[in-house]
Design an enzyme around this catalytic site. Structure first.
Site, mmCIF file in Angstrom:
data_model
loop_
_atom_site.group_PDB
_atom_site.id
_atom_site.type_symbol
_atom_site.label_atom_id
_atom_site.label_comp_id
_atom_site.label_asym_id
_atom_site.label_seq_id
_atom_site.Cartn_x
_atom_site.Cartn_y
_atom_site.Cartn_z
ATOM 1 N N GLY A 1 0.804 -1.215 0.000
ATOM 2 C CA GLY A 1 0.000 0.000 0.000
ATOM 3 C C GLY A 1 0.841 1.271 0.000
ATOM 4 O O GLY A 1 0.301 2.371 -0.063
ATOM 5 N N GLY B 1 2.747 2.301 -2.321
ATOM 6 C CA GLY B 1 2.679 2.945 -3.637
ATOM 7 C C GLY B 1 3.708 2.450 -4.646
ATOM 8 O O GLY B 1 3.895 3.082 -5.688
ATOM 9 N N LYS B 2 4.333 1.296 -4.367
ATOM 10 C CA LYS B 2 5.361 0.769 -5.273
ATOM 11 C C LYS B 2 4.811 0.542 -6.689
ATOM 12 O O LYS B 2 5.382 1.022 -7.659
ATOM 13 C CB LYS B 2 5.920 -0.570 -4.748
ATOM 14 C CG LYS B 2 6.509 -0.504 -3.368
ATOM 15 C CD LYS B 2 6.941 -1.872 -2.896
ATOM 16 C CE LYS B 2 5.826 -2.858 -2.773
ATOM 17 N NZ LYS B 2 4.900 -2.667 -1.643
ATOM 18 N N SER B 3 3.709 -0.183 -6.775
ATOM 19 C CA SER B 3 3.161 -0.520 -8.107
ATOM 20 C C SER B 3 2.788 0.734 -8.874
ATOM 21 O O SER B 3 3.014 0.813 -10.090
ATOM 22 C CB SER B 3 1.908 -1.384 -7.986
ATOM 23 O OG SER B 3 2.090 -2.371 -7.047
ATOM 24 N N THR B 4 2.221 1.721 -8.172
ATOM 25 C CA THR B 4 1.798 2.952 -8.846
ATOM 26 C C THR B 4 3.025 3.710 -9.366
ATOM 27 O O THR B 4 3.003 4.236 -10.481
ATOM 28 C CB THR B 4 0.976 3.830 -7.871
ATOM 29 O OG1 THR B 4 0.097 2.992 -7.118
ATOM 30 C CG2 THR B 4 0.156 4.855 -8.599
ATOM 31 N N ARG C 1 -4.335 -17.633 -13.125
ATOM 32 C CA ARG C 1 -5.700 -17.105 -13.086
ATOM 33 C C ARG C 1 -6.123 -16.804 -14.511
ATOM 34 O O ARG C 1 -5.280 -16.760 -15.413
ATOM 35 C CB ARG C 1 -5.747 -15.818 -12.253
ATOM 36 C CG ARG C 1 -5.419 -16.074 -10.806
ATOM 37 C CD ARG C 1 -5.587 -14.809 -9.958
ATOM 38 N NE ARG C 1 -5.142 -15.071 -8.597
ATOM 39 C CZ ARG C 1 -4.330 -14.281 -7.892
ATOM 40 N NH1 ARG C 1 -3.870 -13.172 -8.431
ATOM 41 N NH2 ARG C 1 -3.975 -14.600 -6.661
ATOM 42 N N ARG D 1 -8.277 1.070 -1.546
ATOM 43 C CA ARG D 1 -7.938 0.201 -2.683
ATOM 44 C C ARG D 1 -8.936 -0.952 -2.814
ATOM 45 O O ARG D 1 -9.071 -1.541 -3.874
ATOM 46 C CB ARG D 1 -6.501 -0.317 -2.504
ATOM 47 C CG ARG D 1 -5.906 -0.905 -3.754
ATOM 48 C CD ARG D 1 -4.438 -1.234 -3.611
ATOM 49 N NE ARG D 1 -4.187 -2.367 -2.728
ATOM 50 C CZ ARG D 1 -3.001 -2.923 -2.542
ATOM 51 N NH1 ARG D 1 -1.939 -2.454 -3.168
ATOM 52 N NH2 ARG D 1 -2.845 -3.937 -1.730
ATOM 53 N N ARG E 1 -1.309 -6.892 7.106
ATOM 54 C CA ARG E 1 -0.419 -6.026 6.307
ATOM 55 C C ARG E 1 0.081 -4.839 7.134
ATOM 56 O O ARG E 1 1.239 -4.438 7.024
ATOM 57 C CB ARG E 1 -1.137 -5.526 5.050
ATOM 58 C CG ARG E 1 -1.235 -6.598 3.983
ATOM 59 C CD ARG E 1 -1.888 -6.083 2.719
ATOM 60 N NE ARG E 1 -2.298 -7.171 1.858
ATOM 61 C CZ ARG E 1 -1.529 -7.720 0.908
ATOM 62 N NH1 ARG E 1 -0.331 -7.253 0.702
ATOM 63 N NH2 ARG E 1 -1.963 -8.721 0.179
ATOM 64 N N ASN F 1 6.306 8.589 0.208
ATOM 65 C CA ASN F 1 5.234 8.796 -0.763
ATOM 66 C C ASN F 1 4.037 9.450 -0.080
ATOM 67 O O ASN F 1 3.038 8.803 0.224
ATOM 68 C CB ASN F 1 4.833 7.466 -1.413
ATOM 69 C CG ASN F 1 3.723 7.633 -2.436
ATOM 70 O OD1 ASN F 1 3.451 8.744 -2.886
ATOM 71 N ND2 ASN F 1 3.081 6.540 -2.791
ATOM 72 N N ASP F 2 4.196 10.781 0.135
ATOM 73 C CA ASP F 2 3.104 11.544 0.718
ATOM 74 C C ASP F 2 2.310 12.132 -0.453
ATOM 75 O O ASP F 2 1.159 11.804 -0.679
ATOM 76 C CB ASP F 2 3.702 12.645 1.615
ATOM 77 C CG ASP F 2 2.627 13.413 2.345
ATOM 78 O OD1 ASP F 2 1.445 13.090 2.146
ATOM 79 O OD2 ASP F 2 2.965 14.346 3.093
HETATM 80 N N1 LIG Z 1 0.834 9.564 -2.776
HETATM 81 C C1 LIG Z 1 -0.320 8.913 -2.765
HETATM 82 N N2 LIG Z 1 -1.420 9.521 -2.257
HETATM 83 C C2 LIG Z 1 -2.606 8.884 -2.212
HETATM 84 N N3 LIG Z 1 -2.809 7.625 -2.654
HETATM 85 C C3 LIG Z 1 -1.755 6.965 -3.167
HETATM 86 C C4 LIG Z 1 -0.464 7.557 -3.256
HETATM 87 N N4 LIG Z 1 0.378 6.656 -3.813
HETATM 88 C C5 LIG Z 1 -0.349 5.549 -4.062
HETATM 89 N N5 LIG Z 1 -1.636 5.726 -3.678
HETATM 90 C C6 LIG Z 1 -2.747 4.746 -3.739
HETATM 91 O O1 LIG Z 1 -2.518 3.837 -2.666
HETATM 92 C C7 LIG Z 1 -2.915 2.521 -3.042
HETATM 93 C C8 LIG Z 1 -1.736 1.578 -2.823
HETATM 94 O O2 LIG Z 1 -0.747 1.808 -3.821
HETATM 95 P P1 LIG Z 1 -0.046 0.580 -4.585
HETATM 96 O O3 LIG Z 1 -1.069 -0.446 -4.985
HETATM 97 O O4 LIG Z 1 0.806 1.186 -5.648
HETATM 98 O O5 LIG Z 1 0.845 0.008 -3.387
HETATM 99 P P2 LIG Z 1 1.920 -1.191 -3.371
HETATM 100 O O6 LIG Z 1 3.025 -0.717 -2.508
HETATM 101 O O7 LIG Z 1 2.267 -1.579 -4.766
HETATM 102 O O8 LIG Z 1 1.100 -2.340 -2.646
HETATM 103 P P3 LIG Z 1 1.271 -3.983 -2.759
HETATM 104 O O9 LIG Z 1 2.631 -4.310 -2.218
HETATM 105 O O10 LIG Z 1 0.145 -4.497 -1.898
HETATM 106 O O11 LIG Z 1 1.102 -4.343 -4.217
HETATM 107 C C9 LIG Z 1 -3.379 2.574 -4.490
HETATM 108 O O12 LIG Z 1 -4.779 2.593 -4.510
HETATM 109 C C10 LIG Z 1 -2.767 3.887 -5.007
HETATM 110 O O13 LIG Z 1 -3.567 4.467 -6.009
#
Ligand SMILES: Nc1ncnc2c1ncn2[C@@H]1O[C@H](COP(=O)(O)OP(=O)(O)OP(=O)(O)O)[C@@H](O)[C@H]1O
Length: 215
Positions: free
Chosen positions: A32, A34-37, A62, A155, A166, A189-190
């Site tokens: 969560g 924000g790595k994937s984003t 899948r 999410r 988590r 990632n603020d």
């Molecule tokens: N700076 C931000 N402000 C607000 N929301 C954000 C920000 N960065 C990411 N998000 C949102 O937070 C959620 C989690 O981001 P993301 O899926 O990229 O996390 P992750 O680290 O890849 O998680 P995982 O390890 O579970 O795959 C997503 O819905 C994304 O759109």
């Protein structure tokens, strides 16, 4: 030259000089954070520059998942043998299924002239540090546990149970991430655009350094 065209030129130059791909990027951070984003945005902006390594898994495909594209689907026996033969950089078990990144998967991306990007958890980081991969280690930190919880709830991918698990793991991961020396850079990632610019700046400046050293 714009930073984008400089970036493209730079990477091609680095590949030619070193006869191997540039150093991979390993992103780590709580679920969560924000790595994937961030990775998605990097791939969108530089589609020819970065490549994702295809992981192995023993879980069943899948619907819509293709072998060799989304995952290398394999069996426990086969994967176990490959682990014993030291063919994996990191492996993990989730819900009874094995997952892992093979050395071959990273080399495939490098041989295509791209920078390999990996998304791994702290256990994976510890294993990669024992290997010869020598990547850049990037930690993505959420602004707070409360904000992380908000994002994971928004999410809508978690049950209450997986969410709580988590968040518990996130606390220890943040502690590991913030420990000096564990990562080359910690990006909070603020604000998403700010975090993305910081990631891009880090990648560009480190490749610049590589070019100066080798030219
Ligand atoms: N700076 C931000 N402000 C607000 N929301 C954000 C920000 N960065 C990411 N998000 C949102 O937070 C959620 C989690 O981001 P993301 O899926 O990229 O996390 P992750 O680290 O890849 O998680 P995982 O390890 O579970 O795959 C997503 O819905 C994304 O759109």
């Amino acid at each position: 030259m714009t930073s984008v065209s400089y970036f493209r030129t730079l990477i091609l130059g680095t590949c030619n000089m070193l006869h191997k791909g540039p150093r991979p990027l390993v992103l780590c951070g709580p679920s969560g954070s924000g790595k994937s984003t961030l990775i998605k945005k990097l791939f969108e902006e530089f589609p020819d520059t970065f490549g994702y390594s295809v992981s192995h898994t023993t879980r069943s495909p899948r619907e819509g998942e293709e072998n060799g594209k989304h995952y290398h689907f394999t069996t426990k026996d086969k994967m176990q043998k490959q682990i014993e033969q030291n063919e994996f950089l990191e492996t993990a078990v989730y819900s009874g299924n094995m997952y892992g990144t093979s050395k071959r998967a990273v080399e495939d991306v490098q041989e295509a002239g791209k920078i390999c990007v990996l998304d791994v958890d702290v256990q994976g980081i510890k294993q990669i540090k024992q290997s010869s991969l020598d990547p850049f280690y990037i930690f993505i930190k959420p602004p707070s546990i409360e904000e992380l919880e908000k994002r994971l709830r928004a999410r809508k991918t978690e049950t209450e149970d997986t969410l709580q698990r988590r968040l518990a793991v996130a606390r220890t991961e943040i502690e590991y991430g913030e420990k000096p020396g564990n990562f080359d850079i910690v990006i909070e990632n603020d604000n998403f655009s700010k975090a993305y610019e910081e990631l891009k700046k880090f990648v560009i400046s480190n490749l610049k350094q590589g070019e100066t050293v080798t030219s």
